[in-house]
Scaffold this active site. Sequence first.
Site: not given
Length: 491
Positions: A34, A441
């Site tokens: 599971c 940037d």
Amino acid sequence: MHTDTERCVRAVRSKDARFDGWFFTAVLTTRIYCRPSCPVVPPKPRNMVFYPSAAACQQAGFRACKRCRPDTSPGSPEWDVRADAVARAMRLIRDGVVDREGVPGLAARLGYSTRQIERQLRAELGAGPLALARAQRAQTARVLIETTAMPMADIAFAAGFSSVRTFNETVREVFALAPGELRARATGPRAAPSPTPGVIALRLPYRTPLDPSNLFGHLAATAVPGVEEWRDGAYRRTLALPNGPGIVSLAPAAGHIACRLLLTDPRDLSHAISRCRWLLDLDADPVAVDEQLRADPLLAPLVDAAPGRRVPRTVDAAEFAVRAVLGQQVSTAAARTHAGRLVTAHGTPVEDPEGGLTHLFPAPGALAALDPEALALPRTRRTTLTTLVGALADGTLRLGLDTDWEEARAHLLALPGLGPWTVEAIAMRALGDPDAFLPTDLGVRRAAAGLGLPSTPAALTARAAAWRPWRAYAVQYLWATDSHPINHLPS
């Protein structure tokens, strides 16, 4: 993580979905495995055994739980975070390399022998490359069985099986049900057959939360005409696939991404799904990312306002590298125009029965004979572009899922005209480095100044050390403070 038994038991008892895909719980008494968030009553700890992959569970003789469907959980984010040989191998297996080229092809791409790759994967994942590829084929088959109306024979080959018999045997072994029984048990909605031949509709799961605004906004705002478009609430683009061109449509929905694939050959399905997941960064662990970034009091308000931001990536690293050079020191609109001209002149035409897409983005080989004088670019950028394309075309520079991030950075920086900004952008969006950072940037520096963070590159880099290894995600949060269209989901 699967070796930390106490931590795994706590996750299973609390049904913590954050760990789905990180490890799998196998129950000795039922022989079922599971995901940690399985809704059934947790077994006794002495009956639990933990494995790092679904393939390892299957190889040990466990079958998938019919309640939580562990085989369909999002992929482990570990393979997108790491850059070592095992992580690169897993990215390639997820991309279908073993199905197309076999284990020798996988080893050759990584620069190792098949024996070394087998040993490393078994040591860390409990299964070799063939078992891992088989588990992926079984997962793809289950998705198609339960969510589409495709005939079983078509599903078998679309999922990568060599025969219908192998497909039937694998489904029975992994899920303890025949393909027809698996479809009959499915309770979720099934996509109706598309009026367009060859279209496959399915759902792409992800870890919550996911904020689609900058993800789809970035892809739509920078879309190259003819290759990409935003239509009817979905991002659409062409795909260069091993057996022919394809077209994908991706739309954000509640709890999943709605995906429509128009394929020339159904054998390309797994490869296309892998590229779409990579493009949208769907295997990221947003809880871990946001928890780390939220520890910075100046970033915390941004994270709390829109948790779950992803890094918009690309379906082709070489394509993005070319586009990054075209976008140097120009506006988004100008970059789209330059790229669109290349596509019109050198791209491969495609037919799009559902929209306005016209071409594949040209491969480096198609651009290798490009006449620099035909480019409406400054002379220095022409040289940068032709040198980059030449290196990609002759194999001197390799960019892809198997690329070592630091080696790629070194090779890119050695090319004329490629500075730190371009190299880090390629590392972030093409190579998937979650720690790529753009301190020079303009948008990042403007956002940093507005938040009270250092705005000079050196000082910002020093402050960003606390954000590691998730600086690429910090960039997304910083960019999102601007009103630029890349930060907003198109109407």
